[in-house]
Design a protein around this motif. Structure first.
Motif, mmCIF file in Angstrom:
data_model
loop_
_atom_site.group_PDB
_atom_site.id
_atom_site.type_symbol
_atom_site.label_atom_id
_atom_site.label_comp_id
_atom_site.label_asym_id
_atom_site.label_seq_id
_atom_site.Cartn_x
_atom_site.Cartn_y
_atom_site.Cartn_z
ATOM 1 N N LEU A 72 0.815 -1.205 0.000
ATOM 2 C CA LEU A 72 0.000 0.000 0.000
ATOM 3 C C LEU A 72 0.853 1.261 0.000
ATOM 4 N N ILE A 73 1.878 1.287 0.816
ATOM 5 C CA ILE A 73 2.750 2.465 0.898
ATOM 6 C C ILE A 73 3.401 2.754 -0.438
ATOM 7 N N VAL A 74 3.977 1.733 -1.054
ATOM 8 C CA VAL A 74 4.666 1.942 -2.325
ATOM 9 C C VAL A 74 3.675 2.269 -3.438
ATOM 10 N N ALA A 75 2.502 1.660 -3.422
ATOM 11 C CA ALA A 75 1.486 1.973 -4.440
ATOM 12 C C ALA A 75 1.056 3.435 -4.346
ATOM 13 N N ILE A 76 0.925 3.953 -3.148
ATOM 14 C CA ILE A 76 0.553 5.360 -2.977
ATOM 15 C C ILE A 76 1.657 6.269 -3.483
ATOM 16 N N ILE A 77 2.902 5.950 -3.166
ATOM 17 C CA ILE A 77 4.028 6.771 -3.625
ATOM 18 C C ILE A 77 4.110 6.763 -5.145
ATOM 19 N N ILE A 78 3.945 5.601 -5.737
ATOM 20 C CA ILE A 78 3.972 5.508 -7.203
ATOM 21 C C ILE A 78 2.803 6.286 -7.791
ATOM 22 N N GLY A 79 1.620 6.094 -7.244
ATOM 23 C CA GLY A 79 0.434 6.777 -7.762
ATOM 24 C C GLY A 79 0.565 8.285 -7.702
ATOM 25 N N MET A 80 1.184 8.798 -6.657
ATOM 26 C CA MET A 80 1.369 10.245 -6.543
ATOM 27 C C MET A 80 2.384 10.777 -7.544
ATOM 28 N N GLY A 81 3.246 9.903 -8.052
ATOM 29 C CA GLY A 81 4.259 10.335 -9.012
ATOM 30 C C GLY A 81 3.800 10.328 -10.454
ATOM 31 N N ILE A 82 2.609 9.809 -10.709
ATOM 32 C CA ILE A 82 2.092 9.738 -12.078
ATOM 33 C C ILE A 82 1.371 11.041 -12.396
ATOM 34 N N THR A 83 1.829 11.706 -13.440
ATOM 35 C CA THR A 83 1.249 12.991 -13.844
ATOM 36 C C THR A 83 0.973 12.986 -15.346
ATOM 37 N N ASN A 84 0.442 14.085 -15.849
ATOM 38 C CA ASN A 84 0.225 14.209 -17.293
ATOM 39 C C ASN A 84 1.552 14.249 -18.044
ATOM 40 N N GLU A 85 2.543 14.869 -17.463
ATOM 41 C CA GLU A 85 3.875 14.912 -18.065
ATOM 42 C C GLU A 85 4.721 13.853 -17.371
ATOM 43 N N TYR A 86 4.706 12.658 -17.925
ATOM 44 C CA TYR A 86 5.256 11.470 -17.271
ATOM 45 C C TYR A 86 6.289 10.813 -18.177
ATOM 46 N N PRO A 87 7.578 11.015 -17.904
ATOM 47 C CA PRO A 87 8.616 10.455 -18.772
ATOM 48 C C PRO A 87 8.628 8.928 -18.774
ATOM 49 N N LEU A 88 9.080 8.372 -19.859
ATOM 50 C CA LEU A 88 9.180 6.924 -20.015
ATOM 51 C C LEU A 88 10.074 6.319 -18.940
ATOM 52 N N TYR A 89 11.153 7.004 -18.624
ATOM 53 C CA TYR A 89 12.081 6.536 -17.594
ATOM 54 C C TYR A 89 11.354 6.347 -16.264
ATOM 55 N N ASN A 90 10.567 7.320 -15.858
ATOM 56 C CA ASN A 90 9.827 7.228 -14.598
ATOM 57 C C ASN A 90 8.826 6.082 -14.624
ATOM 58 N N SER A 91 8.170 5.879 -15.755
ATOM 59 C CA SER A 91 7.174 4.815 -15.830
ATOM 60 C C SER A 91 7.810 3.444 -15.645
ATOM 61 N N PHE A 92 8.961 3.231 -16.231
ATOM 62 C CA PHE A 92 9.647 1.952 -16.057
ATOM 63 C C PHE A 92 10.207 1.804 -14.643
ATOM 64 N N ALA A 93 10.684 2.898 -14.056
ATOM 65 C CA ALA A 93 11.171 2.851 -12.675
ATOM 66 C C ALA A 93 10.030 2.522 -11.720
ATOM 67 N N HIS A 94 8.853 3.081 -11.962
ATOM 68 C CA HIS A 94 7.703 2.792 -11.107
ATOM 69 C C HIS A 94 7.218 1.354 -11.276
ATOM 70 N N LEU A 95 7.250 0.856 -12.502
ATOM 71 C CA LEU A 95 6.880 -0.541 -12.722
ATOM 72 C C LEU A 95 7.845 -1.468 -11.991
ATOM 73 N N ALA A 96 9.133 -1.219 -12.126
ATOM 74 C CA ALA A 96 10.130 -2.060 -11.460
ATOM 75 C C ALA A 96 10.000 -1.978 -9.945
ATOM 76 N N GLY A 97 9.762 -0.785 -9.408
ATOM 77 C CA GLY A 97 9.590 -0.638 -7.965
ATOM 78 C C GLY A 97 8.371 -1.393 -7.452
ATOM 79 N N GLY A 98 7.277 -1.309 -8.182
ATOM 80 C CA GLY A 98 6.075 -2.028 -7.779
ATOM 81 C C GLY A 98 6.253 -3.530 -7.824
ATOM 82 N N LEU A 99 6.938 -4.015 -8.845
ATOM 83 C CA LEU A 99 7.189 -5.451 -8.944
ATOM 84 C C LEU A 99 8.131 -5.935 -7.840
#
Length: 170
Positions: A72-99
């Motif tokens: 839950l903690i990590v999902a909230i942190i990832i969710g707060m980092g997702i914005t309209n201007e969302y670089p590809l690098y961040n998206s892959f970092a968030h996927l890896a962190g969640g996994l």
């Protein structure tokens, strides 16, 4: 606010970020549920023989329940980092962190469930086994903590690239 699309910020990047948040919570909760259910069965069986040990024997179920909080903690942190201007690098970092968090918590939940079930039953027969069971449970919980640490590092790692048309890609 308009959505900006460029090479480093394609429109589909949010998919990977949301998948990271979802996998963090889903897999951590799978681990938590399995550990709680498996250890809970042992507590119920042991409670029939020695009802005075029930409270002491709930430690594995409590430890398994903590795994869901990690996700839950990590999902909230990832969710707060997702914005309209969302670089590809961040998206892959968030996927890896969640996994990382999700699968580490799933593995820890399986460990806690199996050890908790056998441990509380064995503790009912031989009280000297309690400390040994507790140590094994702690080592199982450490697996999830390793995943949380790496997951938090990845989830908070951000790209300095801005999502503007014509931004440099290097």
């Amino acid at each position: 606010m308009s959505i900006v699309v460029s090479e480093i910020c394609p429109s589909w990047t949010t998919f990977f970020g949301f998948m990271g948040a979802a996998s963090s919570l889903i897999f951590a909760n799978f681990g938590s549920c399995y550990g709680t259910a498996k250890a809970g069965v042992g507590v119920c069986v042991m409670g029939v023989m020695h009802p005075q040990l029930i409270v002491k024997s709930t430690i594995p179920t409590i430890m398994a329940g903590i795994l869901g909080i990690y996700g839950l903690i990590v999902a909230i942190i990832i969710g707060m980092g997702i914005t309209n201007e969302y670089p590809l690098y961040n998206s892959f970092a968030h996927l890896a962190g969640g996994l990382c968090v999700g699968f580490s918590s799933l593995a820890a939940g399986i460990t806690i469930g199996i050890v908790g079930d056998a441990g509380v039953r064995a503790n009912a027969r031989q009280p000297k086994l309690f400390v040994g069971m507790l140590l094994i449970l702690i080592f199982g919980e450490a697996l999830a903590l390793y995943g949380v640490i790496v997951g938090l590092i990845l989830a908070t790692k951000g790209s300095s690239n801005k999502c503007t048309v014509g931004a440099p890609t290097s």
